[in-house]
Write an enzyme that holds these catalytic residues in place. Sequence first.
Site, PDB file in Angstrom:
ATOM      1  N   SER A 187     -11.607  -9.255 157.652  1.00  0.00           N
ATOM      2  CA  SER A 187     -12.706  -8.485 157.059  1.00  0.00           C
ATOM      3  C   SER A 187     -13.844  -8.451 158.063  1.00  0.00           C
ATOM      4  O   SER A 187     -14.009  -9.374 158.863  1.00  0.00           O
ATOM      5  CB  SER A 187     -13.188  -9.136 155.760  1.00  0.00           C
ATOM      6  OG  SER A 187     -14.417  -8.570 155.330  1.00  0.00           O
ATOM      7  N   TYR A 200     -15.602 -16.687 151.110  1.00  0.00           N
ATOM      8  CA  TYR A 200     -14.735 -15.550 151.447  1.00  0.00           C
ATOM      9  C   TYR A 200     -14.860 -15.212 152.927  1.00  0.00           C
ATOM     10  O   TYR A 200     -13.848 -15.069 153.632  1.00  0.00           O
ATOM     11  CB  TYR A 200     -15.114 -14.339 150.600  1.00  0.00           C
ATOM     12  CG  TYR A 200     -14.454 -13.060 151.048  1.00  0.00           C
ATOM     13  CD1 TYR A 200     -13.119 -12.802 150.749  1.00  0.00           C
ATOM     14  CD2 TYR A 200     -15.161 -12.106 151.782  1.00  0.00           C
ATOM     15  CE1 TYR A 200     -12.498 -11.632 151.176  1.00  0.00           C
ATOM     16  CE2 TYR A 200     -14.552 -10.930 152.207  1.00  0.00           C
ATOM     17  CZ  TYR A 200     -13.227 -10.701 151.906  1.00  0.00           C
ATOM     18  OH  TYR A 200     -12.625  -9.548 152.336  1.00  0.00           O
TER      19      TYR A 200
END
Length: 315
Positions: A187, A200
């Site tokens: 990401s 995350y």
Amino acid sequence: MAIFDYFGGLCIVIVIVQLLRIVLPWIYENFLGPCVFGCRVKLSAMGEWAVVTGATEGIGKAYANELAKKGLKIVLISRSLPKLETVAKEIESKHKVETKVIDVDFTGGPEIYTKIEKQILGLEIGILVNNVGMSYSYPEYFLAIPDREKFIGNLVTCNVLSITGMCRMVMPGMVERKRGVIINVASIAARIPNPLLTVYAATKAFVDKMSEDLQTEYRKDKIVVQSVMPGFVATNMSKIKKPTWIAPSAETYVQSAIRRLGIAGHTTGYYPHALMKLIIDTMALFAPVTTQRLILSQLTNIRKRALRRSTNKVT
């Protein structure tokens, strides 16, 4: 005076060289490479099968379809068997390739890898897409995460251990045949400030770092390892329903990302995301604390809106 002119000129040359080291690779990765050369890897020559985790929706499903379009047979791995069977039928009907489905929950323990290993035994797997992952329901402060211990355990197990577990199973065959591709979906959060999504972002930084060093270890064995770092994509996980220029559909995103395979080891996969990262990196270079505060403010506003919606539903 002459010596000051000399050093001044030298400093200018150094700055120009450093800028070119950043700008030229960026232009090649995002324009020249994808547009002129496209994917530098012949995917159909890597092996008979491609394995995609988190394959029933979003980026994973798009990768499965894109690889099937290139003639590869697809192993679809995800949690929901009914969804897996639906996607498998779609792929078989549309692309006329064989599929195989494996239903496992990647928040589980070692037993899930035993199940996967048994079902992929003997398959010539040339491509592995490690896409499965989970994120927060909404941005939240670390100490305020609901059911924190369980959630963080599941998040790390799903986002981190899935990568190591799948690579451990699939890579030996690739190394033996001296060919293979591993695409690890990280990401953009791995490379930019991401407060309120801290755990995350940290798991995705692991994915990115592992990809880099795995490539260094196995480049001699002709294995291509790529870390793909998307920004916003219109998927269920992002809760973005309508695709836009900055948040494309999963299909648009994956078609763009695949064109960078063999061109960039780390890539956002999509020009607008690369531009967004460049802007944030430039801001962070000159004003790191201000950049962090700005992103924190934006995510705080998203958190407030999510909590308001949650309260309204309850009432």
